[in-house]
Design a protein around this motif. Sequence first.
Motif, PDB file in Angstrom:
ATOM      1  N   GLU A 172     -41.243  61.735 -39.818  1.00 23.37           N
ATOM      2  CA  GLU A 172     -41.502  60.477 -39.112  1.00 23.37           C
ATOM      3  C   GLU A 172     -42.936  60.010 -39.347  1.00 23.37           C
ATOM      4  O   GLU A 172     -43.171  58.820 -39.591  1.00 23.37           O
ATOM      5  N   SER A 204     -43.261  58.750 -42.940  1.00 24.50           N
ATOM      6  CA  SER A 204     -42.588  57.460 -43.062  1.00 24.50           C
ATOM      7  C   SER A 204     -43.409  56.352 -42.406  1.00 24.50           C
ATOM      8  O   SER A 204     -43.581  55.267 -42.976  1.00 24.50           O
ATOM      9  N   THR A 225     -46.438  55.427 -44.497  1.00 20.46           N
ATOM     10  CA  THR A 225     -46.028  54.622 -45.649  1.00 20.46           C
ATOM     11  C   THR A 225     -45.716  53.187 -45.232  1.00 20.46           C
ATOM     12  O   THR A 225     -46.194  52.239 -45.843  1.00 20.46           O
ATOM     13  N   ILE A 241     -38.422  62.818 -50.953  1.00 21.97           N
ATOM     14  CA  ILE A 241     -39.335  62.773 -49.809  1.00 21.97           C
ATOM     15  C   ILE A 241     -40.767  63.038 -50.264  1.00 21.97           C
ATOM     16  O   ILE A 241     -41.702  62.374 -49.817  1.00 21.97           O
ATOM     17  N   HIS A 250     -41.876  59.737 -52.284  1.00 19.99           N
ATOM     18  CA  HIS A 250     -42.028  58.504 -51.529  1.00 19.99           C
ATOM     19  C   HIS A 250     -42.871  58.636 -50.266  1.00 19.99           C
ATOM     20  O   HIS A 250     -43.412  57.644 -49.781  1.00 19.99           O
ATOM     21  N   TYR A 251     -42.979  59.838 -49.734  1.00 17.25           N
ATOM     22  CA  TYR A 251     -43.722  60.020 -48.486  1.00 17.25           C
ATOM     23  C   TYR A 251     -44.832  61.060 -48.601  1.00 17.25           C
ATOM     24  O   TYR A 251     -45.486  61.366 -47.607  1.00 17.25           O
TER      25      TYR A 251
END
Length: 165
Positions: A77, A80, A83, A144, A147-148
């Motif tokens: 979380e 995310s 980002t 993951i 992208h994170y």
Amino acid sequence: MTTRHSILWGQANGRLKIESLVDASRVKGICVIRGGNREAFLATKGFENLVPVEAPGQCLNMLLAGRIELIFMSSLEVASLATMHNTSKTKLVPLYKVFSNKSYIAMSKNGTSAQTVKQWQDTTQAMKDDGTFSRIANKWSDYILKHYAMPTYVKNNVLIFEQKR
């Protein structure tokens, strides 16, 4: 199945040390999602410093503005949120892991036939046996991370949301 850790996060540039729930109960504010399991958990422990909000982004903004000292979220979380809000994840640090949850697929006890449950069980086992389950978990682990910027790993066909020890 996945394993997620619920962590108290603070600002990286802060001097706050949290070594227990007692320490956390003394800070000026902990942002939680209203009605969530983390709010309920801390409330049952007698916490009076909770700041419930509707959206996770509010927690991030409040923390970075210094209005609260902690947010209570999982690593995924936080990654995310950072980002989505164009904030470096390095501005936040995990201060204390409170608990871990395992996530499963749930089915209605009265609304799902025994045949359907068996089919799910058999298919899952076949996917584990032929390596499909592990390949999917590794694919998501790579996604993951990309992208994170959040490290995860796969152990015994379970995607673990933390850096490998």
